[in-house]
Design a protein around this motif. Structure first.
Motif, PDB file in Angstrom:
ATOM      1  N   GLN A  10      35.361  16.758 -14.267  1.00 32.52           N
ATOM      2  CA  GLN A  10      36.240  16.860 -15.294  1.00 32.52           C
ATOM      3  C   GLN A  10      37.184  16.264 -15.082  1.00 32.52           C
ATOM      4  O   GLN A  10      38.048  15.840 -16.064  1.00 32.52           O
ATOM      5  N   GLU A  11      37.921  16.626 -14.390  1.00 35.08           N
ATOM      6  CA  GLU A  11      39.047  16.140 -14.146  1.00 35.08           C
ATOM      7  C   GLU A  11      39.471  15.387 -13.683  1.00 35.08           C
ATOM      8  O   GLU A  11      39.450  15.359 -12.129  1.00 35.08           O
ATOM      9  N   GLU A  13      42.724  15.770 -11.299  1.00 30.63           N
ATOM     10  CA  GLU A  13      42.666  16.507  -9.812  1.00 30.63           C
ATOM     11  C   GLU A  13      41.728  16.742  -9.196  1.00 30.63           C
ATOM     12  O   GLU A  13      41.600  16.555  -8.368  1.00 30.63           O
ATOM     13  N   GLN A  14      40.358  16.820  -9.870  1.00 38.82           N
ATOM     14  CA  GLN A  14      38.878  17.252  -9.329  1.00 38.82           C
ATOM     15  C   GLN A  14      38.735  15.906  -8.603  1.00 38.82           C
ATOM     16  O   GLN A  14      38.249  15.772  -7.534  1.00 38.82           O
ATOM     17  N   LYS A  40      30.543  10.999 -15.681  1.00 38.19           N
ATOM     18  CA  LYS A  40      31.137  11.479 -14.776  1.00 38.19           C
ATOM     19  C   LYS A  40      31.165  10.107 -13.973  1.00 38.19           C
ATOM     20  O   LYS A  40      30.673  10.825 -12.533  1.00 38.19           O
TER      21      LYS A  40
END
Length: 69
Positions: A10-11, A13-14, A40
Motif C-alpha cells: 500500500q505504501e 515506503e513498503q 498494486k
C-alpha cells in the motif's frame, strides 16, 4: 522478459523496501510498483525471473503477491 504481479503493498515506503530486497536477488532487473493501480502492480523486467522466489520474498515480509495473468 517482463513479469507482472498483483500485490497488497500500500505504501511507497513498503514498495521501496521490497524493490531493494528484490534487487538483492535479481540485481540486473528493472523493478517497479504501480501503487495507483487497484491491483498494486509489481513489474519486474529481467533475463531470468523466478515467480516462486518473488512470491516467497514478499510473503516473508508479510505481503501477498500473485502472478497477474
Amino acid at each position: 522478459m517482463i513479469e507482472v504481479f498483483k500485490t497488497n503493498v500500500q505504501e511507497v515506503e513498503q514498495s521501496i523496501l521490497i524493490v531493494g530486497k528484490l534487487l538483492e536477488h535479481f540485481p540486473s532487473s528493472a523493478i517497479n510498483f504501480d501503487l495507483e493501480d487497484c491491483d498494486k502492480i509489481l513489474r519486474i523486467h529481467g533475463a531470468s525471473i523466478s515467480h516462486n522466489k518473488i512470491i516467497e520474498l514478499l510473503d516473508s515480509y508479510g505481503f501477498h503477491c500473485e502472478v497477474l495473468l
